[in-house]
Write a protein that holds these residues in place. Sequence first.
Motif, PDB file in Angstrom:
ATOM      1  N   PRO A 119      46.497  47.179  43.130  1.00  0.00           N
ATOM      2  CA  PRO A 119      47.740  46.331  43.382  1.00  0.00           C
ATOM      3  C   PRO A 119      47.521  44.873  44.522  1.00  0.00           C
ATOM      4  O   PRO A 119      46.720  45.348  45.268  1.00  0.00           O
ATOM      5  N   PRO A 120      47.974  43.892  44.277  1.00  0.00           N
ATOM      6  CA  PRO A 120      47.695  42.797  44.974  1.00  0.00           C
ATOM      7  C   PRO A 120      48.217  42.891  46.214  1.00  0.00           C
ATOM      8  O   PRO A 120      47.713  42.499  47.484  1.00  0.00           O
ATOM      9  N   GLN A 121      49.297  43.726  46.656  1.00  0.00           N
ATOM     10  CA  GLN A 121      49.710  43.807  48.107  1.00  0.00           C
ATOM     11  C   GLN A 121      48.890  44.610  48.854  1.00  0.00           C
ATOM     12  O   GLN A 121      48.755  44.503  50.244  1.00  0.00           O
ATOM     13  N   LEU A 172      42.308  29.699  47.711  1.00  0.00           N
ATOM     14  CA  LEU A 172      41.161  30.370  47.384  1.00  0.00           C
ATOM     15  C   LEU A 172      41.334  31.815  47.067  1.00  0.00           C
ATOM     16  O   LEU A 172      40.699  32.408  45.985  1.00  0.00           O
ATOM     17  N   PRO A 173      42.206  32.629  47.860  1.00  0.00           N
ATOM     18  CA  PRO A 173      42.497  33.915  47.158  1.00  0.00           C
ATOM     19  C   PRO A 173      43.323  34.242  45.925  1.00  0.00           C
ATOM     20  O   PRO A 173      42.991  35.160  45.319  1.00  0.00           O
ATOM     21  N   GLN A 174      43.696  33.362  45.359  1.00  0.00           N
ATOM     22  CA  GLN A 174      44.284  33.478  44.007  1.00  0.00           C
ATOM     23  C   GLN A 174      43.371  33.060  42.871  1.00  0.00           C
ATOM     24  O   GLN A 174      43.806  33.011  41.799  1.00  0.00           O
ATOM     25  N   VAL A 175      42.244  32.527  43.304  1.00  0.00           N
ATOM     26  CA  VAL A 175      41.262  32.025  42.188  1.00  0.00           C
ATOM     27  C   VAL A 175      40.742  33.259  41.552  1.00  0.00           C
ATOM     28  O   VAL A 175      40.366  33.100  40.359  1.00  0.00           O
ATOM     29  N   VAL A 176      40.596  34.370  42.255  1.00  0.00           N
ATOM     30  CA  VAL A 176      39.926  35.614  41.547  1.00  0.00           C
ATOM     31  C   VAL A 176      40.795  36.057  40.725  1.00  0.00           C
ATOM     32  O   VAL A 176      41.899  36.433  41.298  1.00  0.00           O
ATOM     33  N   ALA A 177      40.545  35.895  39.408  1.00  0.00           N
ATOM     34  CA  ALA A 177      41.393  36.644  38.602  1.00  0.00           C
ATOM     35  C   ALA A 177      40.582  37.503  37.727  1.00  0.00           C
ATOM     36  O   ALA A 177      40.140  37.206  36.507  1.00  0.00           O
ATOM     37  N   PRO A 178      40.464  39.030  37.946  1.00  0.00           N
ATOM     38  CA  PRO A 178      39.717  39.762  37.043  1.00  0.00           C
ATOM     39  C   PRO A 178      40.120  39.919  35.570  1.00  0.00           C
ATOM     40  O   PRO A 178      39.452  40.262  34.718  1.00  0.00           O
ATOM     41  N   ALA A 179      41.649  40.016  35.446  1.00  0.00           N
ATOM     42  CA  ALA A 179      42.190  39.852  34.199  1.00  0.00           C
ATOM     43  C   ALA A 179      41.637  38.817  33.175  1.00  0.00           C
ATOM     44  O   ALA A 179      41.574  38.835  31.922  1.00  0.00           O
ATOM     45  N   MET A 180      41.836  37.625  33.828  1.00  0.00           N
ATOM     46  CA  MET A 180      41.173  36.330  33.102  1.00  0.00           C
ATOM     47  C   MET A 180      39.849  36.559  32.546  1.00  0.00           C
ATOM     48  O   MET A 180      39.153  36.204  31.496  1.00  0.00           O
ATOM     49  N   VAL A 181      38.977  37.136  33.468  1.00  0.00           N
ATOM     50  CA  VAL A 181      37.521  37.277  33.119  1.00  0.00           C
ATOM     51  C   VAL A 181      37.207  37.969  32.079  1.00  0.00           C
ATOM     52  O   VAL A 181      36.516  38.104  31.146  1.00  0.00           O
ATOM     53  N   PHE A 182      38.173  39.355  32.096  1.00  0.00           N
ATOM     54  CA  PHE A 182      38.054  40.421  31.059  1.00  0.00           C
ATOM     55  C   PHE A 182      38.369  39.591  29.611  1.00  0.00           C
ATOM     56  O   PHE A 182      37.726  40.014  28.592  1.00  0.00           O
ATOM     57  N   ILE A 183      39.640  38.937  29.536  1.00  0.00           N
ATOM     58  CA  ILE A 183      40.044  38.050  28.548  1.00  0.00           C
ATOM     59  C   ILE A 183      39.012  37.167  27.757  1.00  0.00           C
ATOM     60  O   ILE A 183      38.748  37.093  26.636  1.00  0.00           O
ATOM     61  N   LEU A 184      38.528  36.353  28.578  1.00  0.00           N
ATOM     62  CA  LEU A 184      37.438  35.361  28.409  1.00  0.00           C
ATOM     63  C   LEU A 184      36.302  36.114  27.768  1.00  0.00           C
ATOM     64  O   LEU A 184      35.592  35.550  26.940  1.00  0.00           O
ATOM     65  N   LYS A 185      35.875  37.077  28.419  1.00  0.00           N
ATOM     66  CA  LYS A 185      34.710  37.754  28.051  1.00  0.00           C
ATOM     67  C   LYS A 185      34.906  38.335  26.716  1.00  0.00           C
ATOM     68  O   LYS A 185      33.876  38.156  25.776  1.00  0.00           O
ATOM     69  N   LYS A 186      35.855  39.083  26.241  1.00  0.00           N
ATOM     70  CA  LYS A 186      36.264  39.433  24.923  1.00  0.00           C
ATOM     71  C   LYS A 186      36.138  38.330  23.974  1.00  0.00           C
ATOM     72  O   LYS A 186      35.829  38.502  22.915  1.00  0.00           O
ATOM     73  N   PHE A 187      36.624  37.230  24.127  1.00  0.00           N
ATOM     74  CA  PHE A 187      36.486  36.122  23.406  1.00  0.00           C
ATOM     75  C   PHE A 187      35.064  35.667  23.165  1.00  0.00           C
ATOM     76  O   PHE A 187      34.843  35.043  21.947  1.00  0.00           O
ATOM     77  N   PHE A 188      34.552  35.489  24.223  1.00  0.00           N
ATOM     78  CA  PHE A 188      33.087  35.131  24.236  1.00  0.00           C
ATOM     79  C   PHE A 188      32.148  35.912  23.404  1.00  0.00           C
ATOM     80  O   PHE A 188      31.212  35.559  22.699  1.00  0.00           O
ATOM     81  N   ASP A 189      32.389  37.249  23.278  1.00  0.00           N
ATOM     82  CA  ASP A 189      31.878  38.004  22.435  1.00  0.00           C
ATOM     83  C   ASP A 189      31.733  37.858  21.015  1.00  0.00           C
ATOM     84  O   ASP A 189      30.963  38.044  20.352  1.00  0.00           O
ATOM     85  N   GLY A 190      32.969  37.128  20.511  1.00  0.00           N
ATOM     86  CA  GLY A 190      33.334  37.046  19.381  1.00  0.00           C
ATOM     87  C   GLY A 190      32.625  35.583  18.811  1.00  0.00           C
ATOM     88  O   GLY A 190      32.555  35.069  17.663  1.00  0.00           O
TER      89      GLY A 190
END
Length: 313
Positions: A155-157, A181-199
Amino acid sequence: MAPDTLSPRTPGKTRSTMPREVARRRRHGVGRAWHPTLGTGPLPRVVTLLALALMAVAWLVPFGWGVDTSFKSEVDASASGVDWLPDAGFTLDAYRTIFGQGNLPVWAVNSVVIAVCVTALTVAVSAMAAYAFSRTLFRGRRVLFAVTVASIMVPPQILIVPLFRQMLAMNLVDTYAAVILPQVVAPAMVFILKKFFDGVPRELEEAARIDGAGSFRVFWNVVMPLSRPILAAVAIFVFINTWNNFLWPFISTSDPQLMTLPVGLSTVKDSTGLRNAQESAASVLGSLPLLVVFMLFQRRIVKSVATTGLGGQ
């Protein structure tokens, strides 16, 4: 070997008649694939459209009630019961209070600057991290990616106090950097883009490397142009989330000249102590820019979400 149905030797199946016959078969529903949502007949389509209409009404009624309340006086807005037409008539007192006591132009500019910077940095950082996870082999790659995915569930809190102490130690409190700066880190976006790059086909990257392109050039000139739909979807989600974010900008800034629109609107108060109409007016003003952006780029937003599978498809 199966006979060639397009050959002139096949009776009644010539090249000139095949497209016409296929159109006739599709028109009459022969050989049409069954769609799990719409089906093949008119009834499933009507049922689906009615369900979508009901969901749209379920969303529009609360929004309409908020808009209606924002044009009421505080006495009518605080009255019990549901009354769309107030006894004293509609008024602009709530909007006059917000515009008179608030600094909306400065807050709006701050929101735009912060949302644009966070979106650009998040897309850039997340894309590079996702491409590294997708294409680069290094020690601890799976463990690091597992930690990245697991951080989505945090949780971000919980991170509010450590992030604030970090910004305080770096002397960044009450600056744009502390909000961005603290809002730049987005693990969910990394996961989504990684799955796209795999294809993405690796043959395209190998062809670029044969032509002498380096790793960054392959990423920038080959992978990024192919990833425009997913990048657009990620940018849209990040921009909306950043624009609506209230907690972190509220904690990291106390200077009114650095407040975002949601934070600044929450500080406006009148002398009566009643704020139902005023809070509704503030919500309308805060959501109005996003509604305008959606109306202008509706087709691109829907297309980006539909083509990337982020809409539950």
